[in-house]
Scaffold this active site. Structure first.
Site, PDB file in Angstrom:
ATOM      1  N   PHE A 140      22.627   7.771   0.178  1.00 21.83           N
ATOM      2  CA  PHE A 140      21.233   8.121  -0.126  1.00 21.83           C
ATOM      3  C   PHE A 140      20.833   7.459  -1.427  1.00 21.83           C
ATOM      4  CE2 PHE A 140      17.695  10.550  -1.777  1.00 21.83           C
ATOM      5  CZ  PHE A 140      16.870  10.560  -0.675  1.00 21.83           C
TER       6      PHE A 140
ATOM      7  N   ASP B  47      25.168   3.992  -7.902  1.00 24.40           N
ATOM      8  CA  ASP B  47      24.025   4.891  -7.937  1.00 24.40           C
ATOM      9  C   ASP B  47      24.547   6.227  -8.469  1.00 24.40           C
ATOM     10  OD1 ASP B  47      22.140   6.832  -7.437  1.00 24.40           O
ATOM     11  OD2 ASP B  47      21.520   6.018  -5.495  1.00 24.40           O
TER      12      ASP B  47
ATOM     13  N   LYS C  56      17.646  12.244 -11.957  1.00 27.07           N
ATOM     14  CA  LYS C  56      17.903  13.685 -11.829  1.00 27.07           C
ATOM     15  C   LYS C  56      18.076  14.433 -13.168  1.00 27.07           C
ATOM     16  CE  LYS C  56      18.539  14.204  -7.053  1.00 27.07           C
ATOM     17  NZ  LYS C  56      18.937  13.110  -6.195  1.00 27.07           N
TER      18      LYS C  56
HETATM   19  C1  LIG Z   1      18.149  12.044  -5.497  1.00 26.74           C
HETATM   20  C2  LIG Z   1      18.796  10.724  -5.349  1.00 26.74           C
HETATM   21  C3  LIG Z   1      18.042   9.540  -5.342  1.00 26.74           C
HETATM   22  C4  LIG Z   1      16.541   9.528  -5.362  1.00 26.74           C
HETATM   23  O1  LIG Z   1      16.002  10.023  -6.534  1.00 26.74           O
HETATM   24  P1  LIG Z   1      14.409  10.301  -6.602  1.00 26.74           P
HETATM   25  O2  LIG Z   1      14.207  10.727  -8.014  1.00 26.74           O
HETATM   26  O3  LIG Z   1      14.113  11.361  -5.597  1.00 26.74           O
HETATM   27  O4  LIG Z   1      13.733   9.024  -6.282  1.00 26.74           O
HETATM   28  C5  LIG Z   1      18.720   8.336  -5.307  1.00 26.74           C
HETATM   29  N1  LIG Z   1      20.054   8.301  -5.260  1.00 26.74           N
HETATM   30  C6  LIG Z   1      20.818   9.420  -5.255  1.00 26.74           C
HETATM   31  C7  LIG Z   1      22.313   9.303  -5.220  1.00 26.74           C
HETATM   32  C8  LIG Z   1      20.214  10.668  -5.281  1.00 26.74           C
HETATM   33  O5  LIG Z   1      20.955  11.779  -5.245  1.00 26.74           O
END
Ligand SMILES: *Cc1c(COP(=O)(O)O)cnc(C)c1O
Length: 394
Positions: free
Chosen positions: A143, A228, A257
């Site tokens: 994700f 990420d 986050k």
């Molecule tokens: C939540 C998340 C995203 C997306 O972040 P947003 O602030 O909603 O754009 C991207 N990568 C990971 C691993 C995430 O947990």
């Protein structure tokens, strides 16, 4: 309009009328938060083990962050990235010092941070004289966010199918599959992008062998290793960064986050030659790293580092895992630090969410079998006991 006497039911009805229905919301209206607790419009207390999906790392309304935001709001909220601001420099320096990266770019969300990372690696290949090196390898069940490039990077067809055509140049491999990774990375690869722990698809930690292989392949083909760390970064896994769990250092890493304690912010960090790829005009974000967001992030990251919260996440996280494993029906417990999933043998996870809400506990499920917990890093063993007692009743 909405006042203190408006009921939760009225707010929910107005939401259905006026807000695009992009979320499957739980039937609760939250109006206030403090520490590990949130409160609804009727004043009911909830122990919050979701924490804004790993955003409220220091809990709700952490006093030092509230203070920093209030102070900065009265001094300078926003200027423009056409001008220098001290807070942005200070935050970049702090992030560089704790991560081993070299420079930072600021934006407003995780998806934007990943966009920056993906643009950076594409440009890097062109600057190096390899325009054919333009493919990004990502994992199935990953994700990376909801912009078009981010859903393309996200190896989950359910997020992509309504939004084709997607961005070209992506390859997907099963997460932790070393052989598939070796087969996918070649001279056309400009980056391998992975989460240190897959969060959204149910908390699957990466293996050291897989991450080391990714590092070796990137070095061999001159590609960038992007981690990420939007969810795993800043204490979540019991280490300051997820990559510290396997002794593999990425070239580029993304954060969001928890970074500003609940205030919207994202960051893309890069090291060595990757840190100097972008030049004026290459990339920008109007709000990115504005003084208010930077003040919130400076207070948050400093407190995560100095308050002992990374160690707390490791300690309380392992206690939490042990307790979860004692629950009836739990088949497997996975996780690192306070990024934890409990998998049941039967499809009852979604059903448990609403039952837990009734009992004053906020939890999350990634599918019918899996509960995911990403509570504040300030969680205590005592609160774990309280949550476990409630879960046991369910
Ligand atoms: C939540 C998340 C995203 C997306 O972040 P947003 O602030 O909603 O754009 C991207 N990568 C990971 C691993 C995430 O947990």
């Amino acid at each position: 309009m909405i006042t203190e006497t408006t009921t939760s039911a009225e707010v929910m009805a107005l939401d259905k009328q006026y807000v695009m229905q992009t979320y499957g919301r739980q039937p609760v209206v939250l109006v206030r938060g403090e520490g590990c607790f949130a409160y609804d419009a009727e004043g009911k207390e909830y122990l919050d083990l979701v924490a804004g999906i790993a955003v409220n790392g220091l809990g709700h309304c952490p006093p030092k962050v509230v203070e920093a935001i209030c102070r900065q709001a009265g001094v300078l909220m926003h200027t423009s990235n056409l001008y220098y601001t001290p807070g942005q420099v200070e935050l970049a320096k702090l992030l560089v010092e704790i991560s081993g990266m070299s420079k930072a770019f600021f934006c407003n969300s995780g998806a934007e941070a990943n966009e920056a990372a993906m643009k950076l690696v594409k440009k890097a290949a062109k600057v190096a004289g390899h325009p054919e090196q333009c493919e990004i390898v990502t994992a199935e069940k990953s994700f990376h966010g909801r912009t078009l490039a981010a859903i393309t990077a996200t190896g989950q067809p359910k997020y992509q199918k309504s939004f084709t055509p997607l961005v070209p140049g992506y390859k997907y491999i099963p997460y932790n599959d070393v052989e598939a990774l070796k087969a996918a990375v070649d001279e056309k690869t400009c980056a391998v992008m992975m989460e240190p722990v897959q969060g959204e698809s149910g908390v699957h930690p990466g293996t050291e062998e897989f991450m080391k292989t990714a590092r070796e392949l990137c070095d061999k083909f001159g590609a960038a290793l992007i981690f990420d760390e939007v969810q795993t970064g800043l204490g979540r896994t019991g280490k300051m960064f997820g990559f510290e769990n396997f002794d593999v250092v990425p070239d580029v890493m993304t954060l969001a986050k928890t970074i500003a304690g609940g205030f919207p912010m994202g960051a893309c960090l890069a090291r060595d030659k990757w840190a100097d790829v972008f030049e004026p005009g290459d990339h920008a974000a109007t709000f990115g790293g504005n003084p208010l967001a930077c003040a919130a992030a400076l207070a948050t990251v400093t407190e995560i580092r100095d308050g002992g919260w990374v160690e707390n996440a490791a300690k309380v996280g392992s206690y939490f895992c042990k307790q979860l494993a004692t629950l009836p029906g739990v088949k497997e417990v996975r996780g690192l630090g306070l990024m934890v999933a409990a998998e049941f043998g039967e499809p009852k996870a979604k059903d448990m969410i609403s039952k837990a809400l009734d009992k004053g506990l906020i939890i999350n499920a990634t599918n019918e079998y899996t509960l995911r917990f990403v509570p504040p890093l300030i969680l205590t063993e005592e609160l774990v006991d309280r949550a476990i007692a409630t879960l046991r009743e369910l």
